[in-house]
Write a protein that holds these residues in place. Structure first.
Motif, short mmCIF file in Angstrom:
data_model
loop_
_atom_site.label_atom_id
_atom_site.label_comp_id
_atom_site.label_asym_id
_atom_site.label_seq_id
_atom_site.Cartn_x
_atom_site.Cartn_y
_atom_site.Cartn_z
N LYS A 1 59.83 19.58 47.40
CA LYS A 1 59.83 18.33 46.62
C LYS A 1 59.72 17.13 47.55
O LYS A 1 58.96 16.20 47.30
CB LYS A 1 61.13 18.18 45.79
CG LYS A 1 61.27 19.00 44.54
CD LYS A 1 60.34 18.66 43.42
CE LYS A 1 59.02 19.35 43.53
NZ LYS A 1 58.89 20.72 43.07
N CYS B 1 52.80 30.67 42.60
CA CYS B 1 52.53 29.74 43.71
C CYS B 1 53.54 28.59 43.65
O CYS B 1 54.03 28.26 42.57
CB CYS B 1 51.14 29.12 43.59
SG CYS B 1 49.82 30.31 43.53
N GLY B 2 53.77 27.98 44.79
CA GLY B 2 54.55 26.73 44.86
C GLY B 2 55.93 26.86 44.23
O GLY B 2 56.67 27.82 44.47
N THR B 3 56.25 25.88 43.42
CA THR B 3 57.56 25.85 42.77
C THR B 3 57.79 27.09 41.92
O THR B 3 58.90 27.64 41.86
CB THR B 3 57.66 24.57 41.91
OG1 THR B 3 57.74 23.46 42.81
CG2 THR B 3 58.85 24.58 41.00
N SER B 4 56.74 27.55 41.25
CA SER B 4 56.88 28.75 40.41
C SER B 4 57.25 29.96 41.26
O SER B 4 57.99 30.84 40.83
CB SER B 4 55.58 29.02 39.65
OG SER B 4 55.30 27.94 38.80
N SER C 1 53.89 30.58 35.92
CA SER C 1 53.04 29.40 36.13
C SER C 1 53.35 28.33 35.09
O SER C 1 53.39 28.62 33.90
CB SER C 1 51.58 29.80 36.03
OG SER C 1 50.75 28.66 36.09
N GLN C 2 53.59 27.14 35.55
CA GLN C 2 53.78 26.02 34.63
C GLN C 2 52.50 25.78 33.85
O GLN C 2 52.47 25.82 32.63
CB GLN C 2 54.19 24.76 35.43
CG GLN C 2 54.57 23.55 34.60
CD GLN C 2 53.42 22.82 33.93
OE1 GLN C 2 53.46 22.56 32.71
NE2 GLN C 2 52.38 22.53 34.66
N SER C 3 51.42 25.52 34.60
CA SER C 3 50.16 25.12 33.96
C SER C 3 49.48 26.27 33.25
O SER C 3 48.74 26.08 32.29
CB SER C 3 49.20 24.59 35.02
OG SER C 3 48.90 25.61 35.96
N SER D 1 56.72 19.52 40.34
CA SER D 1 57.37 20.29 39.27
C SER D 1 58.87 20.12 39.31
O SER D 1 59.49 20.27 40.36
CB SER D 1 57.06 21.77 39.50
OG SER D 1 56.21 22.26 38.53
N VAL E 1 53.17 15.39 39.20
CA VAL E 1 52.61 16.50 39.99
C VAL E 1 53.73 17.38 40.56
O VAL E 1 53.58 18.60 40.66
CB VAL E 1 51.65 15.95 41.08
CG1 VAL E 1 51.37 16.98 42.14
CG2 VAL E 1 50.35 15.50 40.42
N GLU F 1 56.14 16.91 49.26
CA GLU F 1 54.96 16.57 48.46
C GLU F 1 54.96 15.14 47.94
O GLU F 1 53.90 14.57 47.77
CB GLU F 1 54.70 17.59 47.35
CG GLU F 1 55.70 17.65 46.26
CD GLU F 1 55.34 18.69 45.20
OE1 GLU F 1 54.16 18.97 44.99
OE2 GLU F 1 56.28 19.22 44.57
N THR G 1 46.62 28.19 37.24
CA THR G 1 46.50 28.32 38.69
C THR G 1 45.57 29.47 39.05
O THR G 1 45.82 30.64 38.70
CB THR G 1 47.91 28.51 39.29
OG1 THR G 1 48.68 27.37 38.92
CG2 THR G 1 47.87 28.62 40.80
O1 M6R Z 1 51.10 25.51 37.39
P1 M6R Z 1 51.74 26.41 38.37
O2 M6R Z 1 53.16 26.60 38.16
O3 M6R Z 1 51.02 27.73 38.51
O4 M6R Z 1 51.55 25.66 39.77
C1 M6R Z 1 51.94 26.23 40.97
C2 M6R Z 1 52.00 25.21 42.07
O5 M6R Z 1 50.74 24.65 42.28
C3 M6R Z 1 53.00 24.09 41.77
O6 M6R Z 1 54.27 24.59 41.54
C4 M6R Z 1 53.05 23.10 42.94
O7 M6R Z 1 53.59 23.70 44.07
C5 M6R Z 1 53.85 21.86 42.52
N1 M6R Z 1 53.17 20.67 42.93
C6 M6R Z 1 55.20 21.83 43.12
O8 M6R Z 1 55.92 20.70 42.75
#
Ligand code: M6R
Length: 615
Positions: free
Chosen positions: A492, A307-310, A354-356, A407, A405, A495, A359
């Motif tokens: 970027k 999702c998102g940046t990932s 995924s960063q976190s 990424s 927040v 958001e 998700t």
């Molecule tokens: O933790 P994740 O990489 O799974 O999160 C995915 C997105 O929620 C995350 O990249 C979001 O789009 C960021 N706020 C982007 O900067």
């Protein structure tokens, strides 16, 4: 989303919880609350707004002495952010108090049944329903809190990380987890509870990460008892030694975490490939990949879910995997993939990025892919996160905690990992020439240096931000490897500055977005050296012909685009394949400076949360 924190021991709970909430605020920040057991009863204070608002309110409202307490920072799901909907929530008797991260999907049916049994509700939240369900079971069945929690959780559908205590038995906290993270810090005769380990890192390095469908009874003077929620069986918990330090979670002199994280990229990219990329020997060694390499080699295709940046990092990976390793790649929004009955076979390899690692949509996509027999590989930053545990194998990005927040370093380190995987596969498959392989290994090793150089344009980029801070819209254009970078640049800006921005493949512009271009429209074009350079130059001419304002990311020494563009942001020369790692830097800085100039809350932009643990 939402952050939860709790403490039981002999220290004062309030400062630990308050500080913990500040560290967890990245997870949600529309309201906050705290409950402390003061030796006789519960002192509870909560408010719409940030943890700093809570702090002010606590000073006026409650006594903060006590060695047991829980706290919450919220990202609203059920009920608008207001004082009443904030956590903690009391049960009707006022004996139990709970904090919750997640969603109870069947709360409405449970609420109706509880109302029939005489319960009243003051908030619109699902959490207040849960605490009353626990209370009802505790009284009806005449059981202890732990047992009541276990029975209640078998009746609810949804996701949760909860912490609850009973003022009649103030020597324990009961916690449980399904779908939302929960860590228990183990000190000497003291315990900490939190959504991640940051609230307790200065107190202990030992932590238990609960697995899904596990609960724990944390009682003073006793070892933590972990049980399966389904059948109440005991589990032997694994106590992990944490590798985190305080410095990593502080701003280190920067105004914002986002800026710190942008500037950390040279060093964290190095951390990502350290010990894995041995350029002079022509070796790439990725622990998680070695045993599964044949799965990738024999795969019909690779499906990337994120999702998102990932997801943008996944798009970059599509280009490099197909280009070098000649493996077909599909990149899927995890949220769409999980609900559209996708065709997945045992011959597919799924990469979840995924960063976190928390998700919810990505986690659900992984579970679906596993059910259908695919091999699932994770690219995560947070060690021990749900996604890293749910995948068959994987590679950590080692970017360190990302707190802003938006990424930034997560993106470049994800691309670094994916680049190493693609190069390794290409080498084994023989789809890349030895010289090209060696060249890219050496070039990848140079990326931290190039990023450092790109960061030197910061002052110049701030000046460009000054010119365009009041623009209502932005267009971002890129081609090939830099099309995902255009998407990422636009995300970027949106958001953190709340300015509308669109990312587009440059050549698609003439199929629609060109209608938007006039003298009011800044267009950020990534026009570095590449196979499409001339084509991008033509796109720039088209924008100029319609009076659009051009801000171009160019390779150092470029002269053609320099003449055409209104403003330029230079980056060092890299092979096109690796260019996203540097072209993204000026775009991060541009959005950062615009957001700061507009007075936005850069690290905690409105409506967002760092880890999206709800669908
Ligand atoms: O933790 P994740 O990489 O799974 O999160 C995915 C997105 O929620 C995350 O990249 C979001 O789009 C960021 N706020 C982007 O900067």
């Amino acid at each position: 989303m939402c952050g939860i924190v709790g403490y039981i021991g002999s220290r004062q709970a309030y400062p630990i919880i308050l500080n913990g909430l500040k560290r967890l605020e990245y997870r949600g920040y529309d309201s906050a609350g705290i409950a402390i057991y003061d030796g006789a009863g519960i002192q509870l204070s909560k408010t719409k707004g940030k943890v700093s608002d809570l702090e002010k309110r606590v000073k006026k409202e409650i006594k903060t002495t006590g060695t047991l307490g829980i706290g919450h920072t919220r990202w609203a799901t059920h009920g608008v952010p207001n004082d009443v909907n904030s956590h903690p929530h009391y049960s009707n008797s006022g004996e139990l108090v709970i904090i919750h991260n997640g969603i109870i999907e069947n709360y409405s049916a449970i609420k109706k049944a509880l109302i029939k049994r005489g319960y009243s509700f003051y908030s619109e939240t699902d959490t207040e329903v849960l605490v009353n369900l626990i209370e009802d079971i505790k009284k009806k069945e005449n059981v202890k809190l732990g047992k009541a929690v276990q029975i209640a959780l078998n009746q609810v559908v949804g996701a949760y990380a909860i912490a609850v205590f009973d003022k009649m038995k103030p020597d324990e906290i009961v916690v449980a987890k399904l779908g939302s993270p929960l860590a228990i810090g183990i000190g000497e005769d003291e315990f900490f509870v939190a959504s991640d380990a940051t609230p307790f890192i200065e107190f202990t390095n030992n932590a238990i990460y609960l697995e899904d469908e596990e609960m724990a009874i944390i009682r003073l003077g006793r070892e933590v008892r972990v049980r399966k929620i389904k059948n109440d069986s005991l589990v032997v918990p694994y106590v992990q030694e944490l590798q985190l330090n305080l410095e990593q979670i502080e701003k280190g002199g920067y105004d914002h975490f986002m800026l710190k994280e942008i500037y950390e990229q040279p060093s964290v990219i190095k951390d990502t490939y350290r010990g894995r990329l041995l350029a002079s020997e022509g070796i790439i060694k990725l622990g998680g990949l070695e045993d599964h390499i044949q799965k990738f080699i024999n795969a019909n295709r690779v499906i990337i879910v994120a999702c998102g940046t990932s997801w943008h990092a996944g798009l970059v990976a599509e280009y490099i995997f197909e280009d070098w390793a000649r493996i077909p790649v599909e990149v899927e929004y995890a949220s769409e993939f999980r609900y559209r009955n996708p065709i997945i076979t045992e011959k597919d390899v799924v990469i979840a990025i995924s960063q976190s690692g928390e998700t919810a949509d990505t986690l659900a996509a992984i579970k679906l892919a596993k059910q259908r027999g695919a091999f699932v590989y994770g690219v995560c930053n947070v060690v021990g996160s749900s996604i890293s545990r749910e995948t068959h194998s994987g590679t950590y990005t080692h970017a360190g905690p990302e707190i802003g927040v938006a990424s930034t370093k997560a993106f470049t380190t994800q691309i670094t990992v994916l680049t190493m995987i693609a190069l390794k596969l290409a080498k084994i498959k023989g789809t890349i020439s030895q010289s090209n392989y060696m060249k890219h290994l050496r070039e990848l090793e140079m990326i931290p240096h190039h990023v450092e150089e790109a960061l030197k344009s910061d002052t110049k980029i701030r000046a460009i931000a000054e010119v365009f801070q009041d623009a209502a819209n932005f267009l971002y254009l890129g081609r090939g490897y830099n099309f995902p970078v255009a998407l990422e640049g636009a995300l970027k800006l949106k958001e953190i500055s709340y300015i509308h921005a669109e990312g587009y493949p440059a050549a698609e512009m003439k199929h629609g977005p060109i209608a938007l271009i006039d003298e009011q429209m800044p267009v950020v074009v990534i026009a570095v050296n590449s196979n499409h350079y001339e084509k991008v130059v033509s796109n720039i001419e088209e924008i100029k012909a319609r009076n659009g304002k051009i801000i171009a990311v160019v390779t150092e020494g470029d002269s053609t685009v320099k003449e055409l563009a209104d403003y330029i942001m230079e980056v060092p020369k890299t092979p096109e394949t690796l260019s996203p790692l540097v072209t993204t830097i000026p775009l991060q800085l541009l959005s950062y400076h615009i957001a700061v100039m507009l007075g936005r809350n850069v690290d905690q932009p409105r409506n967002l949360a760092k880890s999206v643990t709800v669908e």
